[in-house]
Structures are given as structure tokens and as C-alpha cells.
Design a protein around this motif. Sequence first.
Motif, PDB file in Angstrom:
ATOM      1  N   LEU A  62       1.018  -1.005  -0.122  1.00  0.00           N
ATOM      2  CA  LEU A  62      -0.220   0.085  -0.002  1.00  0.00           C
ATOM      3  C   LEU A  62       0.852   1.138  -0.049  1.00  0.00           C
ATOM      4  N   VAL A  63       0.649   2.195  -0.817  1.00  0.00           N
ATOM      5  CA  VAL A  63       1.554   3.286  -1.120  1.00  0.00           C
ATOM      6  C   VAL A  63       0.868   4.419  -1.173  1.00  0.00           C
ATOM      7  N   PRO A  64       0.790   5.336   0.009  1.00  0.00           N
ATOM      8  CA  PRO A  64       0.343   6.400   0.276  1.00  0.00           C
ATOM      9  C   PRO A  64       0.887   7.562  -0.866  1.00  0.00           C
ATOM     10  N   VAL A  65       0.219   8.330  -1.237  1.00  0.00           N
ATOM     11  CA  VAL A  65       0.952   9.538  -2.200  1.00  0.00           C
ATOM     12  C   VAL A  65       1.526  10.181  -1.445  1.00  0.00           C
ATOM     13  N   HIS A 135       1.809  -6.210  -7.673  1.00  0.00           N
ATOM     14  CA  HIS A 135       0.681  -5.505  -7.316  1.00  0.00           C
ATOM     15  C   HIS A 135       0.924  -4.248  -6.246  1.00  0.00           C
ATOM     16  N   VAL A 136       0.595  -3.264  -6.608  1.00  0.00           N
ATOM     17  CA  VAL A 136       0.637  -2.085  -5.632  1.00  0.00           C
ATOM     18  C   VAL A 136      -0.740  -1.195  -5.690  1.00  0.00           C
ATOM     19  N   ALA A 137      -1.056  -0.996  -4.640  1.00  0.00           N
ATOM     20  CA  ALA A 137      -2.175   0.026  -4.381  1.00  0.00           C
ATOM     21  C   ALA A 137      -1.553   1.452  -4.060  1.00  0.00           C
ATOM     22  N   ILE A 138      -1.850   2.471  -4.937  1.00  0.00           N
ATOM     23  CA  ILE A 138      -1.653   3.920  -4.528  1.00  0.00           C
ATOM     24  C   ILE A 138      -2.916   4.394  -3.803  1.00  0.00           C
ATOM     25  N   LEU A 139      -2.484   5.077  -2.634  1.00  0.00           N
ATOM     26  CA  LEU A 139      -3.671   5.239  -1.741  1.00  0.00           C
ATOM     27  C   LEU A 139      -3.621   6.920  -1.554  1.00  0.00           C
ATOM     28  N   ASP A 140      -4.740   7.579  -1.680  1.00  0.00           N
ATOM     29  CA  ASP A 140      -5.235   8.901  -1.968  1.00  0.00           C
ATOM     30  C   ASP A 140      -6.324   9.342  -1.116  1.00  0.00           C
ATOM     31  N   ASP A 141      -6.609  10.632  -0.933  1.00  0.00           N
ATOM     32  CA  ASP A 141      -7.614  10.848  -0.099  1.00  0.00           C
ATOM     33  C   ASP A 141      -8.898  11.217  -0.852  1.00  0.00           C
ATOM     34  N   VAL A 142      -8.685  12.079  -2.015  1.00  0.00           N
ATOM     35  CA  VAL A 142      -9.783  12.238  -2.926  1.00  0.00           C
ATOM     36  C   VAL A 142      -9.066  12.192  -4.308  1.00  0.00           C
ATOM     37  N   LEU A 143      -9.988  11.576  -5.076  1.00  0.00           N
ATOM     38  CA  LEU A 143      -9.586  11.368  -6.665  1.00  0.00           C
ATOM     39  C   LEU A 143     -10.443  12.362  -7.576  1.00  0.00           C
ATOM     40  N   ARG A 158       6.690   1.459 -15.216  1.00  0.00           N
ATOM     41  CA  ARG A 158       8.021   1.369 -15.674  1.00  0.00           C
ATOM     42  C   ARG A 158       9.015   0.797 -14.887  1.00  0.00           C
ATOM     43  N   SER A 159       8.898   0.536 -13.509  1.00  0.00           N
ATOM     44  CA  SER A 159       9.781  -0.355 -12.587  1.00  0.00           C
ATOM     45  C   SER A 159       9.586  -1.845 -12.653  1.00  0.00           C
ATOM     46  N   GLY A 160       8.478  -2.250 -13.569  1.00  0.00           N
ATOM     47  CA  GLY A 160       8.181  -3.664 -13.485  1.00  0.00           C
ATOM     48  C   GLY A 160       6.873  -4.301 -12.726  1.00  0.00           C
ATOM     49  N   VAL A 161       6.289  -3.298 -12.097  1.00  0.00           N
ATOM     50  CA  VAL A 161       5.003  -3.405 -11.335  1.00  0.00           C
ATOM     51  C   VAL A 161       3.877  -3.955 -12.356  1.00  0.00           C
ATOM     52  N   ARG A 162       3.270  -4.982 -12.151  1.00  0.00           N
ATOM     53  CA  ARG A 162       2.242  -5.406 -13.390  1.00  0.00           C
ATOM     54  C   ARG A 162       0.839  -4.928 -13.252  1.00  0.00           C
ATOM     55  N   THR A 163       0.488  -4.884 -11.844  1.00  0.00           N
ATOM     56  CA  THR A 163      -1.024  -4.141 -11.346  1.00  0.00           C
ATOM     57  C   THR A 163      -0.706  -3.012 -10.573  1.00  0.00           C
ATOM     58  N   VAL A 164      -1.244  -1.989 -10.975  1.00  0.00           N
ATOM     59  CA  VAL A 164      -1.549  -1.092 -10.209  1.00  0.00           C
ATOM     60  C   VAL A 164      -2.860  -0.599  -9.719  1.00  0.00           C
ATOM     61  N   SER A 165      -3.389  -0.585  -8.579  1.00  0.00           N
ATOM     62  CA  SER A 165      -4.798  -0.229  -8.181  1.00  0.00           C
ATOM     63  C   SER A 165      -4.617   1.130  -7.594  1.00  0.00           C
ATOM     64  N   VAL A 166      -5.933   1.946  -7.497  1.00  0.00           N
ATOM     65  CA  VAL A 166      -5.875   3.183  -6.925  1.00  0.00           C
ATOM     66  C   VAL A 166      -7.123   2.908  -5.707  1.00  0.00           C
ATOM     67  N   TRP A 167      -6.687   3.365  -4.603  1.00  0.00           N
ATOM     68  CA  TRP A 167      -7.843   3.341  -3.519  1.00  0.00           C
ATOM     69  C   TRP A 167      -7.739   4.956  -2.921  1.00  0.00           C
ATOM     70  N   ALA A 168      -8.928   5.230  -2.983  1.00  0.00           N
ATOM     71  CA  ALA A 168      -9.303   6.549  -2.462  1.00  0.00           C
ATOM     72  C   ALA A 168     -10.400   6.583  -1.889  1.00  0.00           C
ATOM     73  N   VAL A 169     -10.563   7.493  -0.768  1.00  0.00           N
ATOM     74  CA  VAL A 169     -11.766   7.608  -0.036  1.00  0.00           C
ATOM     75  C   VAL A 169     -12.977   8.156  -0.798  1.00  0.00           C
ATOM     76  N   ALA A 170     -12.837   9.308  -1.615  1.00  0.00           N
ATOM     77  CA  ALA A 170     -13.812   9.833  -2.152  1.00  0.00           C
ATOM     78  C   ALA A 170     -13.689  10.105  -3.632  1.00  0.00           C
ATOM     79  N   ARG A 171     -14.438  10.605  -4.344  1.00  0.00           N
ATOM     80  CA  ARG A 171     -14.481  10.710  -5.997  1.00  0.00           C
ATOM     81  C   ARG A 171     -14.943  12.254  -5.926  1.00  0.00           C
ATOM     82  N   ALA A 172     -14.429  13.196  -6.620  1.00  0.00           N
ATOM     83  CA  ALA A 172     -14.966  14.434  -6.954  1.00  0.00           C
ATOM     84  C   ALA A 172     -15.064  14.519  -8.408  1.00  0.00           C
ATOM     85  N   ALA A 173     -16.299  15.326  -8.713  1.00  0.00           N
ATOM     86  CA  ALA A 173     -16.379  15.606 -10.241  1.00  0.00           C
ATOM     87  C   ALA A 173     -15.320  16.093 -10.625  1.00  0.00           C
ATOM     88  N   PRO A 174     -15.006  15.816 -12.043  1.00  0.00           N
ATOM     89  CA  PRO A 174     -13.730  16.380 -12.656  1.00  0.00           C
ATOM     90  C   PRO A 174     -13.695  17.971 -12.763  1.00  0.00           C
TER      91      PRO A 174
END
Length: 180
Positions: A62-65, A135-143, A158-174
Motif C-alpha cells: 500500500l503506497v500513500p501518495v 501489485h501495488v495500491a496507491i492510496l489517496d484521499d480524494v480522486l 516502468r519499474s516492473g509492477v504489473r498491476t497498479v490499483s488506486v484506492w481513494a476515499v472519495a471521488r470529486a467530479a472532474p
Amino acid sequence: LFICLRRPPRYDRAIVPFRYAYPLDHLVRDLKYHGRLAYGRVLGTLLADFLAAAELPRPDLLVPVPLFPARHRDRGFNQANEIARPIADRLHIPIADRLCSRVRATEDQTELNAAQRRLNVRRAFALARRPGVRHVAILDDVLTTGSTVNEMARVFKRSGVRTVSVWAVARAAPDYVPKV
């Protein structure tokens, strides 16, 4: 939606269970800008509960931003780390908070549009070492636009990680600009 079709994200999936609206928006802002660290535990527990119930594939790390070092010193903490702790405890995933660093100071993204956000975070991240995991999961507060996590995903892929997931608490409209 159409932007994702024209320019697919570099991450493989994003799990963001809540909208950036009351009361979560207040919890995020009070954590981030007023140092109410207990709110990080609340937000992390909410996300951990959702993730545990969803029974998704678990990442190896789990990799926090990361924050730029000067911003981290000024704030005294990283809100993504605070949110990550309850998730790591609940799901038994190690936190790798020193694996990725922000190597370039970037502007606060809250006032930037999508194109400006992409440019703002370009080449802003570097890895301390090759992760050596699949597999790593990037963690952020808001996407919001996903620019930050997309740039981090580029570095991980680029470093060889095959799967990158993103986990965030909340989604804001773009087109949403959070009020600080």
C-alpha cells in the motif's frame, strides 16, 4: 468517461466508494488543513470496511501518495499516510511510505483544471528502489482528475509492477474545485 476512452489511465483499477460531499468533504479538509488526525482514522476505517467487504485482490504493498518534503514539514504529517494505517491494519497489507517520493515541488492542485493538473505532476515522482512486487495500491484521499495517481502509476509500471490499483476515499467530479 470520454477522456478515459481517449487517454486510458495507466493504473488498472480505481476503487473509490464515496462522493466528495458532506460530511466526507469536511472530514478530508479538516484532516488535511487543520491537522485533525483522528479524521484520518475515520476515513481509513470507512475505506477499509468497504475494501474488506468487496473481497478484491489484495496488493502486495500500500503506497500513500507522498508529499514534497517541504510541504510534509510544514503540515507535519501526510494525510494519505493517516488514512492508510487503518487499511493496512485491517487488510494486513504493508505500507511502503518511503518507496515513492515526490521529487519536485508541485502546486496545490485544488485550483487547477485537468490539463494543468497533468502538467503539474509530470515527472514529480520517483522510486527509491524497484518494488520487486507484482501489485501495488496507491492510496489517496480524494480522486478528482486522477492526474497524481496516474503519474505515480506510470512510475510503478516502468519499474516492473504489473498491476497498479488506486484506492481513494472519495471521488470529486472532474470540474469540481474543492473550497479550502
